[in-house]
Design a protein around this motif. Structure first.
Motif, PDB file in Angstrom:
ATOM      1  N   THR A   1     -10.809  20.528  -1.376  1.00  0.00           N
ATOM      2  CA  THR A   1      -9.537  20.915  -1.379  1.00  0.00           C
ATOM      3  C   THR A   1      -9.159  19.981  -3.196  1.00  0.00           C
ATOM      4  N   ALA A   2      -8.730  20.549  -3.458  1.00  0.00           N
ATOM      5  CA  ALA A   2      -7.924  19.515  -4.701  1.00  0.00           C
ATOM      6  C   ALA A   2      -7.604  18.245  -3.981  1.00  0.00           C
ATOM      7  N   GLU A   3      -7.268  17.923  -3.092  1.00  0.00           N
ATOM      8  CA  GLU A   3      -6.941  16.563  -3.048  1.00  0.00           C
ATOM      9  C   GLU A   3      -8.346  15.692  -2.513  1.00  0.00           C
TER      10      GLU A   3
ATOM     11  N   ASN B   1      -9.899  14.415  -6.146  1.00  0.00           N
ATOM     12  CA  ASN B   1      -8.702  14.179  -7.074  1.00  0.00           C
ATOM     13  C   ASN B   1      -8.903  12.936  -6.781  1.00  0.00           C
TER      14      ASN B   1
ATOM     15  N   PRO C   1      -9.743  24.282  -5.489  1.00  0.00           N
ATOM     16  CA  PRO C   1      -9.674  22.945  -5.765  1.00  0.00           C
ATOM     17  C   PRO C   1     -10.145  22.440  -7.765  1.00  0.00           C
TER      18      PRO C   1
ATOM     19  N   SER D   1      -7.502  21.574 -10.620  1.00  0.00           N
ATOM     20  CA  SER D   1      -7.118  20.250 -10.070  1.00  0.00           C
ATOM     21  C   SER D   1      -7.802  19.674 -11.968  1.00  0.00           C
TER      22      SER D   1
ATOM     23  N   HIS E   1      -8.498  20.845 -14.871  1.00  0.00           N
ATOM     24  CA  HIS E   1      -7.923  21.340 -16.156  1.00  0.00           C
ATOM     25  C   HIS E   1      -7.525  19.466 -16.179  1.00  0.00           C
ATOM     26  N   GLN E   2      -6.375  18.970 -15.777  1.00  0.00           N
ATOM     27  CA  GLN E   2      -5.633  18.040 -16.189  1.00  0.00           C
ATOM     28  C   GLN E   2      -6.783  17.042 -16.128  1.00  0.00           C
ATOM     29  N   LEU E   3      -7.691  16.494 -15.235  1.00  0.00           N
ATOM     30  CA  LEU E   3      -8.823  15.320 -15.231  1.00  0.00           C
ATOM     31  C   LEU E   3      -9.193  15.450 -16.335  1.00  0.00           C
TER      32      LEU E   3
END
Length: 260
Positions: free
Chosen positions: A41-43, A46, A87, A90, A92-94
């Protein structure tokens, strides 16, 4: 791919840097790994990114003169393709802004590199945001050099370069033959050569209880046969498996001679 990254990190460690070209950078590299799967997952991404960003910021304040670089590594990132969790959104922002972490009560964006290791291409929006390093099948000469390096202490009868003959057979029958894509490719090559190296070294010699002898370093057809059976058995088509095993074993051109 993963081993190359491990070697890069090891080369940057202070104890090993003195003899490494990377020492001129004054850089120590640490990796924070996410082992990707369809359930990632994205979590997951992250949380590991936050750990890497926090460690990088902390190390930068604790040491002077030497730079620390923490890297987020997405192992087998291609396994997330088609995942319902998606997942990689996430990233892109990072990549664009960094990782938002709280340091001593202040929120800051810490920039960290991201390395994705995959056997599959990702979508264009991900591929276009970084540098793509693609490694195809190595040449036969590279395969033979690798085999010679791993087996450099082995003796055998005859003058034939068995590492080259084995490399040619492996390249033709496993890497190039599309009908045998059931095998893993280069992993089978490394495993086969490493198995030979382990089989010819008696346990007592391996743990240092006895000194190596010429006889203990002798490469025999028995050893080769065992190594090939261990690494190439299991192919669904028994007829094709038998043909492949015979080809790989015969490439060493060994008889059942034993050392004097």
């Amino acid at each position: 791919k993963s081993r190359a990254l491990e070697l890069l990190c090891e080369a940057s460690i202070s104890g090993a840097k003195k003899k490494s070209f990377i020492s001129v950078l004054g850089l120590t590299i640490y990796k924070f790994v996410v082992q990707c799967s369809p359930d990632t997952t994205a979590e997951h991404v992250n949380s590991q990114a936050r750990r890497a960003a926090f460690a990088q910021n902390k190390q930068a304040k604790l040491t002077s003169g030497e730079r620390h670089q923490c890297v987020l590594v997405l192992e087998e990132v291609g396994a997330t393709i088609g995942s319902r969790h998606n997942p990689l959104m996430s990233l892109h922002q990072l990549i664009d802004h960094g990782v938002l972490v709280q340091i001593q009560g202040r929120w800051i964006c810490e920039r960290i590199p991201v390395i994705g290791i995959s056997n599959y291409r990702l979508d264009a929006s991900k591929m276009g945001r970084g540098s793509i390093v693609h490694r195809g099948n190595p040449a036969v000469e590279d395969l033979a050099m690798t085999a010679r390096t791993i087996l450099r202490h082995l003796d055998r009868t005859g003058s034939t370069d068995y590492t080259k003959m084995f490399s040619q057979a492996f390249n033709h029958n496993v890497l190039q033959d599309k009908t045998l894509n059931w095998y893993h490719g280069m992993r089978d090559f490394y495993a086969s050569v490493s198995t030979i190296q382990r089989l010819v070294q008696p346990t007592k010699e391996f743990v240092g209880l006895v000194k190596p002898t010429r006889a203990s370093r002798f490469l025999s057809s028995h050893t080769v046969r065992w190594a090939m059976l261990i690494n190439f058995q299991g192919y669904p088509d028994m007829k094709e498996e038998k043909r492949l095993l015979k080809t790989m074993i015969d490439s060493f051109q060994l008889s059942f001679e034993t050392p004097a």
